[in-house]
Design a protein around this motif. Structure first.
Motif, PDB file in Angstrom:
ATOM      1  N   GLY A 144       0.719  -1.252  -0.085  1.00 34.49           N
ATOM      2  CA  GLY A 144      -0.102  -0.040   0.040  1.00 34.49           C
ATOM      3  C   GLY A 144       0.860   1.047   0.065  1.00 34.49           C
ATOM      4  N   ALA A 145       2.215   1.203   0.174  1.00 38.00           N
ATOM      5  CA  ALA A 145       3.084   2.418  -0.070  1.00 38.00           C
ATOM      6  C   ALA A 145       3.535   2.414  -1.366  1.00 38.00           C
ATOM      7  CB  ALA A 145       4.180   1.941   1.076  1.00 38.00           C
ATOM      8  N   PHE A 146       3.407   3.767  -2.080  1.00 39.48           N
ATOM      9  CA  PHE A 146       3.803   3.948  -3.336  1.00 39.48           C
ATOM     10  C   PHE A 146       4.728   5.368  -3.428  1.00 39.48           C
ATOM     11  CE2 PHE A 146      -0.141   1.783  -3.343  1.00 39.48           C
ATOM     12  CZ  PHE A 146       0.322   1.002  -4.304  1.00 39.48           C
ATOM     13  N   PRO A 147       6.119   4.928  -3.036  1.00 39.14           N
ATOM     14  CA  PRO A 147       6.975   6.352  -2.927  1.00 39.14           C
ATOM     15  C   PRO A 147       7.165   6.853  -4.373  1.00 39.14           C
ATOM     16  CG  PRO A 147       8.131   4.014  -2.423  1.00 39.14           C
ATOM     17  CD  PRO A 147       6.858   3.817  -2.524  1.00 39.14           C
ATOM     18  N   PRO A 148       7.381   8.045  -4.563  1.00 38.45           N
ATOM     19  CA  PRO A 148       7.665   8.449  -5.944  1.00 38.45           C
ATOM     20  C   PRO A 148       9.035   8.095  -6.321  1.00 38.45           C
ATOM     21  CG  PRO A 148       7.797  10.096  -4.285  1.00 38.45           C
ATOM     22  CD  PRO A 148       7.240   8.958  -3.662  1.00 38.45           C
ATOM     23  N   ILE A 149       9.103   7.775  -7.663  1.00 37.76           N
ATOM     24  CA  ILE A 149      10.413   7.605  -8.111  1.00 37.76           C
ATOM     25  C   ILE A 149      10.808   8.439  -9.477  1.00 37.76           C
ATOM     26  CG2 ILE A 149      11.754   5.725  -9.467  1.00 37.76           C
ATOM     27  CD1 ILE A 149       9.831   3.629  -8.130  1.00 37.76           C
ATOM     28  N   VAL A 150      11.856   9.177  -9.111  1.00 42.56           N
ATOM     29  CA  VAL A 150      12.391  10.214 -10.175  1.00 42.56           C
ATOM     30  C   VAL A 150      12.889   9.321 -11.584  1.00 42.56           C
ATOM     31  CG1 VAL A 150      13.708  12.071 -10.712  1.00 42.56           C
ATOM     32  CG2 VAL A 150      12.457  11.802  -8.624  1.00 42.56           C
ATOM     33  N   THR A 151      12.377   9.523 -12.587  1.00 38.96           N
ATOM     34  CA  THR A 151      12.832   8.880 -13.776  1.00 38.96           C
ATOM     35  C   THR A 151      13.088   9.868 -15.100  1.00 38.96           C
ATOM     36  OG1 THR A 151      10.777   8.303 -14.734  1.00 38.96           O
ATOM     37  CG2 THR A 151      11.660   6.693 -13.343  1.00 38.96           C
ATOM     38  N   GLU A 152      13.567   9.682 -16.128  1.00 40.93           N
ATOM     39  CA  GLU A 152      13.598  10.848 -17.096  1.00 40.93           C
ATOM     40  C   GLU A 152      12.433  10.976 -17.893  1.00 40.93           C
ATOM     41  OE1 GLU A 152      14.249   7.429 -20.767  1.00 40.93           O
ATOM     42  OE2 GLU A 152      15.959   7.802 -19.712  1.00 40.93           O
ATOM     43  N   ALA A 153      11.117  10.126 -17.555  1.00 44.64           N
ATOM     44  CA  ALA A 153       9.890  10.617 -17.931  1.00 44.64           C
ATOM     45  C   ALA A 153       9.376  11.859 -17.085  1.00 44.64           C
ATOM     46  CB  ALA A 153       8.988   9.263 -17.744  1.00 44.64           C
ATOM     47  N   CYS A 154       9.916  12.002 -15.943  1.00 46.19           N
ATOM     48  CA  CYS A 154       9.436  13.134 -15.051  1.00 46.19           C
ATOM     49  C   CYS A 154       9.525  14.540 -15.868  1.00 46.19           C
ATOM     50  CB  CYS A 154      10.452  13.366 -13.916  1.00 46.19           C
ATOM     51  SG  CYS A 154      10.111  11.868 -12.558  1.00 46.19           S
TER      52      CYS A 154
ATOM     53  N   GLY B  23       5.827  20.478  -6.081  1.00 41.45           N
ATOM     54  CA  GLY B  23       4.761  19.317  -5.457  1.00 41.45           C
ATOM     55  C   GLY B  23       5.256  19.161  -3.796  1.00 41.45           C
ATOM     56  N   LYS B  24       6.368  19.664  -3.610  1.00 45.20           N
ATOM     57  CA  LYS B  24       6.596  19.229  -2.142  1.00 45.20           C
ATOM     58  C   LYS B  24       5.365  19.978  -0.959  1.00 45.20           C
ATOM     59  CE  LYS B  24      11.519  19.218  -2.420  1.00 45.20           C
ATOM     60  NZ  LYS B  24      11.798  17.727  -2.824  1.00 45.20           N
ATOM     61  N   GLY B  25       4.753  20.769  -1.342  1.00 41.18           N
ATOM     62  CA  GLY B  25       3.781  21.221  -0.277  1.00 41.18           C
ATOM     63  C   GLY B  25       2.548  20.319  -0.424  1.00 41.18           C
ATOM     64  N   VAL B  26       2.277  19.356  -1.335  1.00 41.85           N
ATOM     65  CA  VAL B  26       1.148  18.757  -1.446  1.00 41.85           C
ATOM     66  C   VAL B  26       1.169  17.585   0.061  1.00 41.85           C
ATOM     67  CG1 VAL B  26      -0.071  16.774  -2.511  1.00 41.85           C
ATOM     68  CG2 VAL B  26       1.011  18.905  -3.870  1.00 41.85           C
ATOM     69  N   ILE B  27       2.552  17.000   0.213  1.00 38.91           N
ATOM     70  CA  ILE B  27       2.504  16.248   1.178  1.00 38.91           C
ATOM     71  C   ILE B  27       3.262  16.554   2.176  1.00 38.91           C
ATOM     72  CG2 ILE B  27       3.221  13.658   1.949  1.00 38.91           C
ATOM     73  CD1 ILE B  27       2.680  12.988  -1.009  1.00 38.91           C
TER      74      ILE B  27
ATOM     75  N   PRO C  23       5.573  15.142  -4.682  1.00 35.52           N
ATOM     76  CA  PRO C  23       6.585  15.410  -3.796  1.00 35.52           C
ATOM     77  C   PRO C  23       8.244  15.234  -4.019  1.00 35.52           C
ATOM     78  CG  PRO C  23       5.883  13.203  -3.352  1.00 35.52           C
ATOM     79  CD  PRO C  23       5.099  13.631  -4.365  1.00 35.52           C
ATOM     80  N   THR C  24       8.483  14.904  -5.261  1.00 32.42           N
ATOM     81  CA  THR C  24       9.893  14.812  -5.731  1.00 32.42           C
ATOM     82  C   THR C  24      10.359  16.261  -6.325  1.00 32.42           C
ATOM     83  OG1 THR C  24       9.466  13.788  -7.956  1.00 32.42           O
ATOM     84  CG2 THR C  24       9.697  12.646  -5.970  1.00 32.42           C
ATOM     85  N   THR C  25       9.350  17.092  -6.614  1.00 34.38           N
ATOM     86  CA  THR C  25       9.365  18.368  -7.376  1.00 34.38           C
ATOM     87  C   THR C  25       9.228  19.503  -6.344  1.00 34.38           C
ATOM     88  OG1 THR C  25       7.312  18.694  -8.216  1.00 34.38           O
ATOM     89  CG2 THR C  25       8.786  17.390  -9.599  1.00 34.38           C
ATOM     90  N   ASP C  26       9.760  20.554  -6.579  1.00 32.30           N
ATOM     91  CA  ASP C  26       9.684  21.827  -5.770  1.00 32.30           C
ATOM     92  C   ASP C  26       8.137  22.351  -5.793  1.00 32.30           C
ATOM     93  OD1 ASP C  26      12.444  21.969  -5.215  1.00 32.30           O
ATOM     94  OD2 ASP C  26      13.037  23.249  -6.565  1.00 32.30           O
TER      95      ASP C  26
END
Length: 176
Positions: A146-156, A171-175, A166-169
């Protein structure tokens, strides 16, 4: 590409569905394969046709999950009805997967269509697993947790959800 291809066409837009046990859980997998082809040696090659404008790295194709899943479907017998029209079905210890290819229809070099190959999905030993089996086990475990941590890839770079990530500036305020 097709004119230079010596394999025999088994089918196009071949659908499959299969239930497999992964990490102790029953999982239903399904899909549709662009082309299934048969080699002179009786191996089944999976073809995925792509119209992308740039080619993926050659190394990345070796563990392409889409192609790996399609090869798994061949290995597990989910396409036996289509295959049976062109060859005898494999015995339990016979491996008929012959690899897979990404055929990049829009990309040519010296008049030839660009093709990225994936080796046959075969375990080193009869009781061992392949990289695709391991990837599916990881996926099932991830979903079960049930845990889905974000993963940074070239598709970002192309993602439409940066403001919620939450991996972007942005989106950080969302979580928080």
């Amino acid at each position: 590409w097709q004119a230079a291809n010596e394999r025999r066409l088994i089918g196009a837009e071949e659908s499959f569905a299969m239930d497999v046990t992964i990490a102790g859980r029953n999982v239903h997998l399904s899909g549709k394969i662009d082309r299934l082809e048969l080699t002179a040696e009786g191996k089944v090659v999976v073809i995925d046709l792509k119209t992308m404008k740039s080619a993926p790295a050659k190394d990345s194709t070796q563990e392409n999950p889409q192609l790996g899943l399609y090869q798994l479907a061949v290995r597990e017998g989910a396409l036996n009805d289509a295959i049976a029209q062109f060859r005898e079905l494999p015995t339990p210890d016979e491996e008929i997967t012959g690899g897979a290819e990404l055929v990049l229809l829009r990309l040519t070099s010296r008049g030839k269509t660009t093709v990225r190959e994936q080796s046959a999905l075969v375990a080193d030993e009869p009781s061992s697993t392949t990289w695709m089996d391991e990837l599916l086990e990881e996926g099932v475990a991830q979903i079960a947790s049930g845990a889905f941590p974000p993963i940074v890839t070239e598709a970002c770079t192309f993602c439409d959800f940066k403001t919620a990530c939450p991996t972007t500036d942005e989106g950080k305020g969302v979580i928080a």
